[in-house]
Every structure is written in structure tokens, then in C-alpha cells.
Design a protein around this motif. Sequence first.
Motif, PDB file in Angstrom:
ATOM      1  N   UNK A 125     -18.643 -29.678  51.216  1.00  0.00           N
ATOM      2  CA  UNK A 125     -18.192 -28.376  50.728  1.00  0.00           C
ATOM      3  C   UNK A 125     -18.821 -27.273  51.562  1.00  0.00           C
ATOM      4  N   UNK A 126     -18.249 -26.071  51.448  1.00  0.00           N
ATOM      5  CA  UNK A 126     -18.719 -24.884  52.149  1.00  0.00           C
ATOM      6  C   UNK A 126     -19.243 -23.882  51.127  1.00  0.00           C
ATOM      7  N   UNK A 127     -20.133 -23.006  51.573  1.00  0.00           N
ATOM      8  CA  UNK A 127     -20.609 -21.937  50.701  1.00  0.00           C
ATOM      9  C   UNK A 127     -20.625 -20.607  51.452  1.00  0.00           C
ATOM     10  N   UNK A 128     -20.241 -19.564  50.758  1.00  0.00           N
ATOM     11  CA  UNK A 128     -20.538 -18.181  51.141  1.00  0.00           C
ATOM     12  C   UNK A 128     -20.343 -17.318  49.900  1.00  0.00           C
ATOM     13  N   UNK A 129     -20.659 -16.051  50.000  1.00  0.00           N
ATOM     14  CA  UNK A 129     -20.658 -15.206  48.806  1.00  0.00           C
ATOM     15  C   UNK A 129     -19.274 -15.064  48.194  1.00  0.00           C
ATOM     16  N   UNK A 130     -18.241 -15.034  49.019  1.00  0.00           N
ATOM     17  CA  UNK A 130     -16.886 -14.852  48.506  1.00  0.00           C
ATOM     18  C   UNK A 130     -16.295 -16.159  48.021  1.00  0.00           C
TER      19      UNK A 130
END
Length: 301
Positions: A249-254
Amino acid sequence: MKYYVDGDLVPAADATVSVRDRGFMYGDAAFETLRAYGGACFAWDAHEQRLRRTAETLGFADAVPDDLRTAVRETLDANDLAEAYVRLSVTRGVQPGKLTPDPEVDPTVVVVVTSLPRGGIDGDPVWDGPAVLQTVGTRRIPDAAVPADAKTHNYLNGILARLELRRAATDDYSADEAIVRDTDGRVTEGATSNLFFVADDALHTPAADLPLLPGVTRSVVLELAREEGIPVETGRYDVDDVRDAGEAFLTNSTWEVRPVATVDGIDVGGGPVTDLLARLYDERVERRHYAGGPDPGNRDQ
């Protein structure tokens, strides 16, 4: 829509900075992307601290105003937005057109906001589905050249990676995010995201001493995983490690936590660890910003 530009809230069409602003001329600026839930920014302290660290790297930390949180709140209020994408920028300001900065800094502060869906347990993701990842030839700039943990307006590295994805797209295939490697071929991050994968009964993510930007959401997810007792390993990985993973999986604020569908055309998918961490993230947002959270004036945490 109204944006904040140096103390004024102006219509988006009229929101401009000087052509002599160093953020425009050289990318000489610090910025943060934040997510507002229920009228306040998630993990405000972590974002502000990173912005100030970036400004320190650029040599104008003392010029960063103390009222950045107020600027963001005023912008959200002016647009009657409780759920929003927030981009906060602080540039070195307008100076003569020469590469060497002047020691005296009058910074330019800009806040841009865009409406997003509600977050938390009852929220909707901003993404359409699990991400399609593609490894690109563009390499991450070595940390010794440009400090990777400085979040500046100069985003050419990520732009070039995304342009590779666009050139490779067909009617039947289009990647959502790039996997960017360092000059030794080790996986670092996405163009605008951090990467996690599950293998050998542990959660893995590239180590922060690689040339990558350790995201605020990345830090929250690592904390949630450790609190839940999920084994966590940070290290150096090849693309094959990600392609062979049980889930990713990926993560960022949006995006928050976004499952990965495929890597270079190889099925990977999400899974129980991804689902668990996504739920725990939503629960934290829910507690802090909606029912059962602190008072609205103290939600930025």
C-alpha cells in the motif's frame, strides 16, 4: 474559492505572487500538504515542524511566521470548508534576480484549499481504486546533492517520474504512481507517496536514511503498526521484493492508506494488514476530529 496570500484572502483567480518571488524563480520555498477533517488539520504539529526544518535547511527558518495555523484556519473558514486538501507554502519572498539569496528575508505565505470528502470511519477515499504502480527510470536525487527530507517547491524529480508514467500509458494501461529508486537501484518511494509492503510476516518500508521524504502519514502508520503488535522492518529493498510481496500500500496525507493493485503488471493487492492499518488510521481520524474528539479549537494534532 478564496486563497490566502500574505495576509489577504483573495478570489482564486486573483491569487498571485510576484514573478520575482524566489519560490517561483528557483523553487526556493518550503511547503506542506495537509488534510483537514472536521475543520482542522490532522497532525498539524508534525507538518509545521517539518516545514520549519525545510526552511532551516534553506536558511530562512527565522523568517517563517508564527501564525501559520491561523492562516490555514482563516482560509478554511473563508471557504466554509471542514473537509479539505490544504497546501501551505512559505517562500523566501521577493528578492533581486540573482541566485545567491539576500540575508534579509520577507517571506511570502500562501494557503490553497480544495474540498475533499469526509474522512474517518464514515468517510470516502479520494482515490478511485487500488493503485497501479510502475517502476520508472528516473532516479531519486542523492541526498548529498539535495536533502531528501526537505520538502521544497522544486519537485522536478517527481514530475519527471510522473511524465514517464504518462509516456508509457496506453488505452488499456495507465499507472497511478511511480516507484522511484536511488542511484543504486534500491526502492525509495513513490513520486508523491511512501511505499509499504508485507512479506515474511512483517510490514516493510524503505529506511528513512535512504534518499526519501519520510511522510507524516508514514510516521502515523508505523506508530499504528507498532501499537498493534505488527512486526515492522525498515531496510533496503529491490523492486522484486515489492513485486513478490503478499500485499502493498501507499501513504500520503491526501490518499491516507491506499492499497496497491499491481506492480509492473504483477498482481500484488491489499490484504488483511493493509485493511487493518487503514481502519486504525480512520479510527484515529474519527477520534480526533469527529465524534468523541477534542474541542474544535484543539483538533490540530
